[in-house]
Design an enzyme around this catalytic site. Structure first.
Site, short mmCIF file in Angstrom:
data_model
loop_
_atom_site.label_atom_id
_atom_site.label_comp_id
_atom_site.label_asym_id
_atom_site.label_seq_id
_atom_site.Cartn_x
_atom_site.Cartn_y
_atom_site.Cartn_z
CG ASP A 34 -3.25 -6.93 2.75
OD1 ASP A 34 -2.90 -7.33 1.63
OD2 ASP A 34 -2.53 -6.20 3.47
CE1 TYR A 141 10.43 -11.83 -1.54
CE2 TYR A 141 11.93 -11.77 -3.40
CZ TYR A 141 10.67 -11.95 -2.90
OH TYR A 141 9.63 -12.25 -3.74
P1 NAD Z 1 3.02 -6.85 -2.28
O1 NAD Z 1 4.05 -6.24 -1.40
O2 NAD Z 1 2.44 -6.03 -3.38
O3 NAD Z 1 1.81 -7.39 -1.41
C1 NAD Z 1 1.98 -8.04 -0.20
C2 NAD Z 1 0.73 -7.83 0.63
O4 NAD Z 1 0.93 -8.48 1.88
C3 NAD Z 1 0.47 -6.35 0.93
O5 NAD Z 1 -0.86 -6.00 0.58
C4 NAD Z 1 0.70 -6.24 2.42
O6 NAD Z 1 -0.15 -5.31 3.08
C5 NAD Z 1 0.39 -7.67 2.89
N1 NAD Z 1 1.01 -7.96 4.17
C6 NAD Z 1 2.23 -7.54 4.61
N2 NAD Z 1 2.42 -7.96 5.87
C7 NAD Z 1 1.32 -8.65 6.23
C8 NAD Z 1 0.93 -9.29 7.43
N3 NAD Z 1 1.72 -9.31 8.51
N4 NAD Z 1 -0.27 -9.90 7.45
C9 NAD Z 1 -1.08 -9.88 6.37
N5 NAD Z 1 -0.78 -9.25 5.23
C10 NAD Z 1 0.42 -8.64 5.17
O7 NAD Z 1 3.65 -8.19 -2.86
P2 NAD Z 1 3.24 -8.94 -4.22
O8 NAD Z 1 4.09 -8.39 -5.29
O9 NAD Z 1 1.78 -8.96 -4.39
O10 NAD Z 1 3.81 -10.39 -3.90
C11 NAD Z 1 2.98 -11.42 -3.42
C12 NAD Z 1 3.82 -12.65 -3.21
O11 NAD Z 1 4.39 -13.06 -4.45
C13 NAD Z 1 4.99 -12.47 -2.24
O12 NAD Z 1 5.15 -13.63 -1.47
C14 NAD Z 1 6.16 -12.27 -3.15
O13 NAD Z 1 7.36 -12.68 -2.55
C15 NAD Z 1 5.80 -13.16 -4.30
N6 NAD Z 1 6.46 -12.73 -5.54
C16 NAD Z 1 6.11 -11.57 -6.13
C17 NAD Z 1 6.77 -11.17 -7.28
C18 NAD Z 1 6.42 -9.87 -7.97
O14 NAD Z 1 7.11 -9.49 -8.93
N7 NAD Z 1 5.37 -9.15 -7.53
C19 NAD Z 1 7.78 -11.98 -7.82
C20 NAD Z 1 8.13 -13.15 -7.16
C21 NAD Z 1 7.45 -13.53 -6.02
C1 AKB Z 2 11.37 -8.61 -6.32
O1 AKB Z 2 11.95 -7.95 -7.20
O2 AKB Z 2 11.71 -8.64 -5.14
C2 AKB Z 2 10.23 -9.49 -6.77
C3 AKB Z 2 10.70 -10.86 -7.04
C4 AKB Z 2 11.30 -11.18 -8.34
O3 AKB Z 2 10.60 -11.72 -6.19
N1 AKB Z 2 9.59 -8.88 -7.88
#
Ligand code: NAD
Ligand code: AKB
Length: 315
Positions: A34, A141
């Site tokens: 990370d 996004y």
């Molecule tokens: P998050 O923001 O909680 O975690 C993202 C992580 O990426 C963070 O720990 C951050 O420090 C790290 N990061 C940011 N920039 C970086 C870089 N340059 N190099 C390395 N690490 C870096 O996001 P999340 O909720 O855990 O989501 C993870 C993935 O799942 C994402 O691709 C997101 O689009 C996708 N997603 C999440 C959700 C959700 O509801 N959480 C829904 C749909 C899709």
């Molecule tokens: C957001 O709300 O951006 C995420 C997603 C649905 O991708 N939780």
């Protein structure tokens, strides 16, 4: 033997997915990386501090640990992305292309990259949104996720890179806080319900969105990644569905456990984003191709969130 690199391991999804992968492959075979400094939560196995935009360092880490699979989770999410669209685009796109290129150059076994319901937009049918339909996202996004899906399909078709993807709905878990999305209210509400007995919601009471409890998201991810290559027919990203609820429905569910819980509403810019997304998702392809089914309903999710947060608060 599989050697796994998780990028974005200290985020909401990564911190739970990394632990699940370590339970399967062994602590030492899953590297948590990370941008953030390594944290105690994943200290059971190897960690690396990495900016995924730096392809050279990424390549060195892959060589150093003999990585065969990458789960690339790092991204800027929907609400945060709107404050600096160019930065969100650069991070979300450059990082994915770095990972796909490396997979091609080093002939890695498999890549996982998450997409989102954010690939859909105002012109998409809102109820039971099908796998293939109008996609006109209007957040940076969503635009980056839609472009990312096409990059994944391109690398599979042109170079045979085995990249697999899910369009996650809003993910709900208690082990890590969410990172700046539109669905974050459905996690924040539990923290506030326990700490203050009240919550001010940034979405309107009747805004239905697709959601999923974290254990189901992890199950879907691992099942997709373990599926036989021939069963993975969608090479952009699979619709996956579990729950669909509104803030008012979630409030009523929490009231079953905390009768005095109260909620007020002050919609902000995230309301417009939420209104551009589906209310519910049709995931027939995922169910037919590799047998996806979810386990956790709204009642069980609510109980698990409240119990989990109370246990954490008492430690
Ligand atoms: P998050 O923001 O909680 O975690 C993202 C992580 O990426 C963070 O720990 C951050 O420090 C790290 N990061 C940011 N920039 C970086 C870089 N340059 N190099 C390395 N690490 C870096 O996001 P999340 O909720 O855990 O989501 C993870 C993935 O799942 C994402 O691709 C997101 O689009 C996708 N997603 C999440 C959700 C959700 O509801 N959480 C829904 C749909 C899709
Ligand atoms: C957001 O709300 O951006 C995420 C997603 C649905 O991708 N939780």
């Amino acid at each position: 033997m599989s050697k796994v690199l998780v990028i974005g391991a200290f985020g909401q999804l990564g911190s739970e997915l990394t632990t699940a992968l370590r339970n399967i492959y062994g602590d030492n075979n899953v590297v948590a990386s990370d941008l953030k400094e390594p944290q105690d939560i994943l200290s059971a196995g190897p960690t690396e501090q990495l900016d995924v935009r730096d392809k050279q360092t990424l390549s060195q880490i892959v060589d150093k640990h003999g990585i065969t699979q990458i789960y690339h989770l790092a991204a800027i999410l929907s609400a945060k992305g709107e404050s600096d669209p160019k930065f969100a685009w650069q991070l979300n796109m450059d990082s994915l292309i770095n990972v796909l290129e490396l997979a091609r150059e080093k002939q890695l076994d498999k890549i996982f990259w998450p997409s989102s319901i954010a690939v859909f937009g105002p012109g998409t049918p809102k109820q039971n949104t099908p796998q293939d339909t109008v996609m006109d996202p209007n957040t940076i996004y969503g635009i980056s996720k839609l472009a990312g899906e096409r990059w994944c399909a391109y690398y599979f078709e042109k170079y045979g890179v085995d990249v697999r993807s899910l369009r996650y709905p809003g993910l709900i878990g208690y082990k890590a806080k969410p990172g700046g999305g539109t669905t974050d209210y459905a996690v924040d509400i539990f923290y506030q319900a326990i700490e203050h007995g009240t919550y001010e919601c940034f979405l309107k009471s009747d805004t239905y969105l697709p959601m999923m409890y974290m254990s189901d998201a992890i199950k879907a991810t691992i099942e997709l990644m373990e599926a036989d290559r021939s069963k993975v027919k969608v090479r952009s990203s699979y619709n996956v569905s579990a729950l669909s609820f509104s803030p008012d429905e979630l409030k009523k569910e929490i009231e079953k456990f905390i009768p005095e819980f109260s909620m007020s509403y002050r919609p902000d810019f995230r309301q417009e984003i939420a209104e551009s997304w589906p209310s519910s998702i049709d995931d027939t392809e995922a169910r037919e191709d590799w047998g996806w089914q979810h386990d956790v309903n709204l009642n069980r999710m609510t109980q698990t969130m409240l119990d989990g947060l109370r246990t954490l608060a008492n430690h």
